[in-house]
Design an enzyme around this catalytic site. Structure first.
Site, short mmCIF file in Angstrom:
data_model
loop_
_atom_site.label_atom_id
_atom_site.label_comp_id
_atom_site.label_asym_id
_atom_site.label_seq_id
_atom_site.Cartn_x
_atom_site.Cartn_y
_atom_site.Cartn_z
N HIS A 259 -8.57 -79.24 66.22
CA HIS A 259 -9.87 -78.58 65.79
C HIS A 259 -9.87 -77.54 65.80
O HIS A 259 -9.16 -76.39 66.34
CB HIS A 259 -10.99 -78.97 66.51
CG HIS A 259 -11.92 -78.40 66.69
ND1 HIS A 259 -13.11 -77.46 66.08
CD2 HIS A 259 -12.91 -79.59 65.85
CE1 HIS A 259 -14.17 -77.87 65.73
NE2 HIS A 259 -14.12 -79.10 65.08
N ASP B 39 -14.32 -86.59 67.64
CA ASP B 39 -13.92 -87.98 66.83
C ASP B 39 -13.13 -88.92 67.64
O ASP B 39 -12.49 -91.03 66.86
CB ASP B 39 -13.61 -88.34 65.37
CG ASP B 39 -14.45 -87.95 64.75
OD1 ASP B 39 -15.09 -88.66 64.72
OD2 ASP B 39 -14.07 -86.91 63.64
N1 CMC Z 1 -1.00 -83.78 65.30
C1 CMC Z 1 0.11 -83.13 65.34
N2 CMC Z 1 -0.07 -82.21 65.18
C2 CMC Z 1 -1.55 -81.55 64.96
C3 CMC Z 1 -2.51 -81.73 64.12
C4 CMC Z 1 -2.37 -83.10 65.01
N3 CMC Z 1 -4.15 -83.97 64.87
N4 CMC Z 1 -3.28 -80.81 64.12
C5 CMC Z 1 -2.71 -79.79 64.35
N5 CMC Z 1 -1.97 -79.87 64.02
C6 CMC Z 1 -0.42 -78.82 64.63
C7 CMC Z 1 0.04 -78.42 62.35
O1 CMC Z 1 0.94 -80.03 62.12
C8 CMC Z 1 0.20 -77.55 62.58
O2 CMC Z 1 1.52 -76.79 63.21
P1 CMC Z 1 1.81 -75.74 62.79
O3 CMC Z 1 1.90 -74.49 62.71
O4 CMC Z 1 3.71 -75.79 63.61
O5 CMC Z 1 2.45 -75.83 61.32
C9 CMC Z 1 -1.00 -76.57 63.62
O6 CMC Z 1 -1.43 -78.09 64.60
C10 CMC Z 1 -2.77 -76.04 63.34
O7 CMC Z 1 -2.30 -77.23 62.49
P2 CMC Z 1 -3.85 -77.11 61.44
O8 CMC Z 1 -3.72 -78.27 60.45
O9 CMC Z 1 -2.98 -75.64 60.80
O10 CMC Z 1 -4.78 -76.53 61.87
P3 CMC Z 1 -6.36 -76.72 61.14
O11 CMC Z 1 -7.72 -75.96 61.81
O12 CMC Z 1 -6.32 -76.31 59.89
O13 CMC Z 1 -7.20 -77.91 61.16
C11 CMC Z 1 -8.19 -79.97 61.90
C12 CMC Z 1 -8.01 -78.67 62.04
C13 CMC Z 1 -9.16 -81.09 62.75
C14 CMC Z 1 -7.98 -80.39 60.96
C15 CMC Z 1 -6.73 -80.67 62.62
O14 CMC Z 1 -6.07 -80.90 64.06
C16 CMC Z 1 -6.51 -82.58 62.18
O15 CMC Z 1 -5.86 -82.96 60.38
N6 CMC Z 1 -6.89 -83.05 63.16
C17 CMC Z 1 -6.30 -84.59 62.56
C18 CMC Z 1 -8.11 -85.40 62.21
C19 CMC Z 1 -9.16 -85.23 63.01
O16 CMC Z 1 -9.16 -85.99 64.32
N7 CMC Z 1 -10.13 -84.25 62.39
C20 CMC Z 1 -11.09 -84.57 62.81
C21 CMC Z 1 -11.69 -82.95 63.31
S1 CMC Z 1 -13.48 -83.03 64.98
C22 CMC Z 1 -14.66 -83.67 63.55
C23 CMC Z 1 -14.88 -82.86 62.76
O17 CMC Z 1 -14.97 -81.60 62.28
O18 CMC Z 1 -15.28 -83.49 61.46
#
Ligand code: CMC
Length: 431
Positions: free
Chosen positions: A308, A366
């Protein structure tokens, strides 16, 4: 906006600029850069808004490090345990918990707006039968502005109020009809003798040949899912609603924009993607393979339902959702549900893995919601529409707050331009 007593000093090319700092009632201080371009001729750069507050708000507060989520100051776990969705809607919209008579009046107003204009049925019928219910919802909610002209004037507080109630009241009807349409069953009209969650369940699962008897425990679980998703401050879909609204667009168009944004798998679409992932994993012995893929930089796969932007310790909504999943599955006698077993084991293995611990990746809301919804009988395609109907009150509350804010002005981000500088047009025969 809170008065600023603190300031920050910024030095560019030897020249100092003083920037006001605003202190919130909770959360980190906020550096006010509104006059920066006028004074210093520079923009700030923050793709994804990781360090940028886009507005001030009094509705919802999140402390991501501590796993805190407050609506108007009330913790989400208390609201999930002691309140119910329509009361939380009132709280989000008007700022305080209602008195018994205020709640009764609010419930009455919502209940009396649950039906859709009959001509909207024809609008539904224009979609392909195999359309995703989210596609139908984006279209139908946008089309509300073509049916409810008397609540599109955003400058009229009464019309804003009517639009808010209409959206909250009609969204379950729209989501249920989108579902019925895609499975080829006749639409079920709302029933005003049922509570909000029971009415939604009935509209989804009753058929003219056989009524649906609502199980109060399932209705309570449904209501809790609505409550847990009701608002989440300036997330992507809420910010989309605010940005769309900043141009003066009507509320139905703005909420349709929010639904479109929510659909993506990084946001509300994650609940569908998560359950599909758990089913693809299938059995606990395949979990290491999927964890390895999630860690592989060359593989775009992510563990859906994990991570998140704001929560870096735990998502308090996920804690309640996990308890609810256990309750519902036990009630339905499916506590050995293989998907739940995979989910629990995946959570355990991921939390023990240094990759997820180091990056502060935890199950989000989720991760468990899809398991409950599937056990209730919903197909995966309905998970995100249920999120959308729950979040409508959050979008509407934030939209109302924004329209009433004298500082409201059109949202217009700037950019770091890295393209070509000015060059002369080349005639086609010379290229
Ligand atoms: N699985 C594997 N690696 C992950 C994941 C994951 N679910 N989420 C983040 N990472 C890694 C990512 O690869 C990155 O690694 P690095 O720093 O080495 O490049 C690091 O963690 C930070 O990720 P980010 O994408 O920069 O983080 P963000 O804050 O931009 O993204 C997120 C947050 C929710 C989009 C992301 O964690 C994600 O894609 N999660 C899976 C989708 C999900 O479950 N979304 C629902 C969110 S809660 C409900 C809502 O808000 O709608």
């Amino acid at each position: 906006m809170a008065d600023s007593t603190k300031t920050a000093k910024l030095t560019i090319d030897g020249k100092d600029y003083e920037l006001p700092i605003h202190s919130p009632t909770a959360g980190p201080d906020v550096l006010d850069i509104r006059k920066l371009y006028a004074q210093a001729g520079v923009f700030t750069y923050d793709p994804g808004y990781t360090s940028t507050a886009s507005c001030d708000s009094t509705i919802t507060f999140i402390d991501g490090d501590e796993g805190v989520l407050l609506h108007r100051g009330y913790p989400i776990d208390q609201l999930a345990a002691k309140s119910h969705y329509l009361e939380v809607c009132y709280l989000l919209l008007y700022g305080e918990l209602p008195s018994p008579s205020e709640l009764e009046d609010f419930e009455h107003r919502v209940t009396n707006h649950t039906m859709l204009h009959e001509q909207m049925m024809n609008f539904f019928r224009g979609f392909r039968r195999d359309a995703h219910p989210m596609a139908v919802m984006v279209g139908v909610v946008g089309a509300m502005s073509a049916f409810y002209h008397d609540s599109t004037d955003i400058n009229d507080p009464w019309q804003r109020e009517v639009a808010s109630i209409r959206l909250i009241a009609k969204m379950p009807t729209i989501a249920a009809m989108a579902y019925k349409y895609t499975i080829g069953q006749p639409f079920e009209y709302p029933r005003n003798d049922l509570d909000y969650a029971s009415n939604f369940l009935r509209m989804c699962f009753a058929v003219p040949a056989e009524d649906y008897v609502v199980n109060p425990i399932l209705s309570r679980a449904m209501d809790r899912i609505f409550t847990l998703h009701a608002d989440h401050e300036q997330n992507a879909s809420t910010s989309t609603v605010r940005l769309a609204s900043s141009s003066g667009a009507n509320p139905f168009a703005c909420i349709a924009a929010g639904i479109a944004c929510l659909w993506g798998p990084a946001h509300g679409g994650a609940n569908q993607a998560c359950l599909e992932m758990l089913k693809e994993i299938g059995t606990p012995d395949r979990i290491p393979e999927f964890i390895a893929r999630a860690k592989d930089k060359n593989d775009p796969f992510r563990l859906m339902g994990f991570g998140h932007r704001v929560y870096k310790n735990f998502d308090p909504r996920a804690t309640v959702m996990k308890e609810s999943a256990d309750e519902v599955l036990e009630l339905l006698g499916v506590e050995n549900n293989p998907t739940l077993q995979v989910a629990k084991e995946l959570e355990k293995q991921a939390l023990e893995d240094p990759y997820f611990a180091d990056k502060k990746l935890f199950p989000n809301v989720d991760f468990y919601s899809g398991i409950i919804l599937e056990a209730m009988g919903f197909p995966t395609s309905m998970f995100t529409p249920i999120f959308a109907l729950s979040r409508t009150v959050g979008w509407v509350s934030q939209w109302k707050e924004m329209i009433g804010d004298p500082q409201n002005k059109i949202g217009r981000p700037r950019q770091l331009y890295l393209g070509e500088t000015a060059r002369d047009y080349v005639d086609i025969e010379k290229r």
